[in-house]
Motif scaffolding. Structure first.
Motif, PDB file in Angstrom:
ATOM      1  N   ILE A 187       0.653  -1.048  -0.018  1.00 35.87           N
ATOM      2  CA  ILE A 187       0.046   0.044   0.098  1.00 35.87           C
ATOM      3  C   ILE A 187       0.776   1.176  -0.005  1.00 35.87           C
ATOM      4  CG2 ILE A 187      -1.675   1.357   1.145  1.00 35.87           C
ATOM      5  CD1 ILE A 187      -2.812  -1.438   2.172  1.00 35.87           C
TER       6      ILE A 187
ATOM      7  N   GLN B 295      -1.526  -5.213   2.513  1.00 41.87           N
ATOM      8  CA  GLN B 295      -2.732  -5.977   2.684  1.00 41.87           C
ATOM      9  C   GLN B 295      -2.611  -7.328   2.375  1.00 41.87           C
ATOM     10  OE1 GLN B 295      -6.309  -4.642   0.567  1.00 41.87           O
ATOM     11  NE2 GLN B 295      -7.495  -6.030   1.860  1.00 41.87           N
TER      12      GLN B 295
ATOM     13  N   THR C 171      -7.742 -10.391   4.326  1.00 48.76           N
ATOM     14  CA  THR C 171      -8.624  -9.558   5.049  1.00 48.76           C
ATOM     15  C   THR C 171      -8.163  -8.661   6.247  1.00 48.76           C
ATOM     16  OG1 THR C 171      -9.259 -11.212   6.753  1.00 48.76           O
ATOM     17  CG2 THR C 171     -10.610 -11.159   4.794  1.00 48.76           C
TER      18      THR C 171
ATOM     19  N   TYR D 259      -4.306  -5.867   7.541  1.00 47.14           N
ATOM     20  CA  TYR D 259      -3.238  -5.168   7.163  1.00 47.14           C
ATOM     21  C   TYR D 259      -1.993  -5.636   7.868  1.00 47.14           C
ATOM     22  CZ  TYR D 259      -7.036  -2.364   4.582  1.00 47.14           C
ATOM     23  OH  TYR D 259      -7.711  -2.221   3.758  1.00 47.14           O
TER      24      TYR D 259
ATOM     25  N   ASP E  93      -6.672  -5.151  11.863  1.00 47.90           N
ATOM     26  CA  ASP E  93      -7.835  -5.717  11.021  1.00 47.90           C
ATOM     27  C   ASP E  93      -8.979  -4.899  11.002  1.00 47.90           C
ATOM     28  OD1 ASP E  93      -8.594  -5.878  13.719  1.00 47.90           O
ATOM     29  OD2 ASP E  93      -9.094  -7.764  13.625  1.00 47.90           O
ATOM     30  N   ASP E  94      -8.634  -3.565  11.473  1.00 48.20           N
ATOM     31  CA  ASP E  94      -9.740  -2.408  11.433  1.00 48.20           C
ATOM     32  C   ASP E  94      -9.316  -1.397  10.184  1.00 48.20           C
ATOM     33  OD1 ASP E  94     -11.879  -0.482  11.557  1.00 48.20           O
ATOM     34  OD2 ASP E  94     -11.426  -0.005  13.816  1.00 48.20           O
ATOM     35  N   PRO E  95      -9.937  -1.263   9.204  1.00 48.98           N
ATOM     36  CA  PRO E  95      -9.558  -0.411   8.148  1.00 48.98           C
ATOM     37  C   PRO E  95      -9.414   0.845   8.644  1.00 48.98           C
ATOM     38  CG  PRO E  95     -10.853  -1.761   7.054  1.00 48.98           C
ATOM     39  CD  PRO E  95     -11.110  -2.055   8.698  1.00 48.98           C
TER      40      PRO E  95
ATOM     41  N   LYS F  16      -8.193   2.028  11.422  1.00 50.82           N
ATOM     42  CA  LYS F  16      -6.881   2.405  11.942  1.00 50.82           C
ATOM     43  C   LYS F  16      -5.935   2.708  11.049  1.00 50.82           C
ATOM     44  CE  LYS F  16      -8.320  -0.358  16.107  1.00 50.82           C
ATOM     45  NZ  LYS F  16      -7.846  -1.197  16.866  1.00 50.82           N
ATOM     46  N   ILE F  17      -6.240   2.401   9.641  1.00 49.09           N
ATOM     47  CA  ILE F  17      -4.801   2.562   8.804  1.00 49.09           C
ATOM     48  C   ILE F  17      -4.931   4.100   8.172  1.00 49.09           C
ATOM     49  CG2 ILE F  17      -4.249   0.377   8.316  1.00 49.09           C
ATOM     50  CD1 ILE F  17      -5.682   0.916   5.703  1.00 49.09           C
TER      51      ILE F  17
END
Length: 86
Positions: free
Chosen positions: A25, A39, A42, A44, A63-65, A67-68
């Motif tokens: 990414i 990624q 499912t 990161y 695992d929580d988008p 947070k990125i």
């Protein structure tokens, strides 16, 4: 590969899997560290390197988008953007 399976791998194997199967990414600086984000299925993986990528300090699994988001704001995406002038 699940997040748990990845977490249980040896670090060298983690790096191999990210190179082969991960989607790069981008990268950003954080203090004295360089962080690259991938990624993998499912989740990161944020890979923290010492300055100049001499050695991997740690792998952080996310695992929580949401947070990125702050990481993505630091990534230079200009090389991926093209404008077509008509």
């Amino acid at each position: 590969m699940t997040k748990r399976n990845f977490a249980n791998l040896e670090n060298g194997l983690k790096a191999d899997i990210l190179r082969e199967d991960g989607v790069y990414i981008g990268k950003a600086m954080h203090g004295e560290s360089i962080i690259t984000l991938y990624q993998l299925n499912t989740f990161y993986v944020a890979v923290h390197y010492t300055a100049y990528r001499k050695a991997i300090e740690k792998y952080v699994l996310i695992d929580d988008p949401a947070k990125i988001g702050s990481f993505i704001d630091q990534v230079n995406i200009s090389e991926f953007i093209t404008e077509t002038l008509q």
